[in-house]
Enzyme design. Structure first.
Site, PDB file in Angstrom:
ATOM      1  N   GLY A 242      19.266  27.917  -3.395  1.00 39.68           N
ATOM      2  CA  GLY A 242      18.801  29.295  -3.236  1.00 39.68           C
ATOM      3  C   GLY A 242      17.304  29.462  -3.040  1.00 39.68           C
ATOM      4  O   GLY A 242      16.769  30.548  -3.239  1.00 39.68           O
TER       5      GLY A 242
ATOM      6  N   ARG B 216      29.421  27.042   5.387  1.00 42.83           N
ATOM      7  CA  ARG B 216      30.728  27.300   5.995  1.00 42.83           C
ATOM      8  C   ARG B 216      30.534  27.998   7.321  1.00 42.83           C
ATOM      9  O   ARG B 216      29.544  28.709   7.509  1.00 42.83           O
ATOM     10  CB  ARG B 216      31.570  28.190   5.088  1.00 42.83           C
ATOM     11  CG  ARG B 216      31.828  27.551   3.748  1.00 42.83           C
ATOM     12  CD  ARG B 216      33.007  28.144   3.085  1.00 42.83           C
ATOM     13  NE  ARG B 216      33.212  27.487   1.803  1.00 42.83           N
ATOM     14  CZ  ARG B 216      34.241  26.708   1.532  1.00 42.83           C
ATOM     15  NH1 ARG B 216      35.174  26.483   2.430  1.00 42.83           N
ATOM     16  NH2 ARG B 216      34.362  26.163   0.343  1.00 42.83           N
TER      17      ARG B 216
ATOM     18  N   ASN C 117      20.976  33.007  10.431  1.00 40.00           N
ATOM     19  CA  ASN C 117      21.080  31.737   9.700  1.00 40.00           C
ATOM     20  C   ASN C 117      19.757  30.989   9.821  1.00 40.00           C
ATOM     21  O   ASN C 117      19.059  31.108  10.822  1.00 40.00           O
ATOM     22  CB  ASN C 117      22.206  30.879  10.290  1.00 40.00           C
ATOM     23  CG  ASN C 117      22.386  29.579   9.526  1.00 40.00           C
ATOM     24  OD1 ASN C 117      22.309  29.552   8.292  1.00 40.00           O
ATOM     25  ND2 ASN C 117      22.626  28.492  10.236  1.00 40.00           N
TER      26      ASN C 117
ATOM     27  N   HIS D 130      18.381  27.100   9.840  1.00 35.84           N
ATOM     28  CA  HIS D 130      18.901  25.740   9.993  1.00 35.84           C
ATOM     29  C   HIS D 130      17.733  24.756  10.009  1.00 35.84           C
ATOM     30  O   HIS D 130      16.720  25.004  10.668  1.00 35.84           O
ATOM     31  CB  HIS D 130      19.708  25.621  11.294  1.00 35.84           C
ATOM     32  CG  HIS D 130      20.316  24.262  11.451  1.00 35.84           C
ATOM     33  ND1 HIS D 130      21.457  23.886  10.762  1.00 35.84           N
ATOM     34  CD2 HIS D 130      19.923  23.182  12.157  1.00 35.84           C
ATOM     35  CE1 HIS D 130      21.734  22.631  11.053  1.00 35.84           C
ATOM     36  NE2 HIS D 130      20.820  22.177  11.902  1.00 35.84           N
TER      37      HIS D 130
HETATM   38  C1  GAR Z   1      18.156  24.751   3.773  1.00 34.27           C
HETATM   39  O1  GAR Z   1      17.331  23.678   4.118  1.00 34.27           O
HETATM   40  C2  GAR Z   1      18.891  25.271   4.989  1.00 34.27           C
HETATM   41  O2  GAR Z   1      18.159  25.167   6.157  1.00 34.27           O
HETATM   42  C3  GAR Z   1      20.078  24.343   5.006  1.00 34.27           C
HETATM   43  O3  GAR Z   1      20.462  24.220   3.666  1.00 34.27           O
HETATM   44  C4  GAR Z   1      19.292  24.301   2.856  1.00 34.27           C
HETATM   45  C5  GAR Z   1      19.556  25.299   1.752  1.00 34.27           C
HETATM   46  O4  GAR Z   1      18.515  25.285   0.835  1.00 34.27           O
HETATM   47  N1  GAR Z   1      21.138  24.897   5.811  1.00 34.27           N
HETATM   48  C6  GAR Z   1      21.914  24.164   6.600  1.00 34.27           C
HETATM   49  O5  GAR Z   1      21.842  22.967   6.694  1.00 34.27           O
HETATM   50  C7  GAR Z   1      22.934  24.989   7.381  1.00 34.27           C
HETATM   51  N2  GAR Z   1      23.530  24.212   8.420  1.00 34.27           N
HETATM   52  P1  GAR Z   1      18.313  26.474  -0.208  1.00 34.27           P
HETATM   53  O6  GAR Z   1      19.653  26.674  -0.938  1.00 34.27           O
HETATM   54  O7  GAR Z   1      17.251  25.955  -1.139  1.00 34.27           O
HETATM   55  O8  GAR Z   1      17.890  27.699   0.533  1.00 34.27           O
END
Ligand code: GAR
Length: 181
Positions: free
Chosen positions: A12, A79, A95, A97
């Site tokens: 988060g 998801r 989103n 990424h």
């Molecule tokens: C982030 O680095 C985000 O870019 C990635 O998950 C992490 C969540 O971190 N998302 C993906 O890889 C989506 N394909 P957080 O929970 O600390 O925000």
């Protein structure tokens, strides 16, 4: 006032950076992972935090919570977003990424960049469509891959940029939405 919902599966930190910028515009957090840090962070901020575990009708169940929401921000939500959620929020689901899309879509983007011996990676904020990280790009930031980088050290530096550009992209979308109404 615009109302934002944040969906996440992980720690988060992106939710936190959005919350620090948008405060009480963020009115709801939903996670598919009962133990996710994002839920704890939301509750500490006094924001309703809901768990909806996976299943074929996950997106329909999520949609049931989104009445009155203007913008949905995925922040580490692991998801694919499907119908009926997609059509209910056209150009209103974002989103973040951890790569310079279209490079390295999907899981472990930072690992892929290190394995590939890429000289740079970064992060992307994009609109969500039915594909895997294929929607229209809103904003990107480059992050160099340094000699000796591990997937973890690269991801840490990418996250610094994520926390900077996600609020900027959300701001520009909110301006568009406000113009539309
Ligand atoms: C982030 O680095 C985000 O870019 C990635 O998950 C992490 C969540 O971190 N998302 C993906 O890889 C989506 N394909 P957080 O929970 O600390 O925000």
């Amino acid at each position: 006032m615009a109302r934002i919902a944040v969906l996440g599966s992980g720690s988060g930190s992106n939710f936190q950076s959005l919350y620090e910028t948008f405060g009480d515009k963020i009115v709801l957090v939903i996670s598919d992972q009962p133990g996710a840090g994002i839920l704890e962070k939301a509750r500490r901020a006094g924001i309703p935090a809901v768990v909806e575990k996976g299943g074929f009708d996950l997106c329909a169940r999520i949609l049931d919570h989104l009445e009155g929401i203007d913008l949905v921000c995925l922040a580490g939500f692991m998801r694919l977003v499907k119908e009926p959620l997609l059509s209910a929020f056209p150009h209103r689901i974002l989103n973040i990424h951890p790569s310079l899309l279209p490079k390295y879509p999907g899981l472990g983007a930072w690992e892929q960049a290190v394995l590939d011996e890429a000289s740079e990676s970064g992060c992307t904020v994009h609109y969500v469509d039915a594909g895997m990280d294929t929607g229209e790009v809103i904003l990107q930031a480059e992050v160099p891959v340094l000699p000796g980088d591990t997937p973890e050290s690269l991801h840490e530096r990418i996250q610094v940029e994520e926390h900077r550009i996600y609020p900027l992209a959300v701001k520009s979308c909110l301006a568009r939405i406000t113009d539309e109404v």
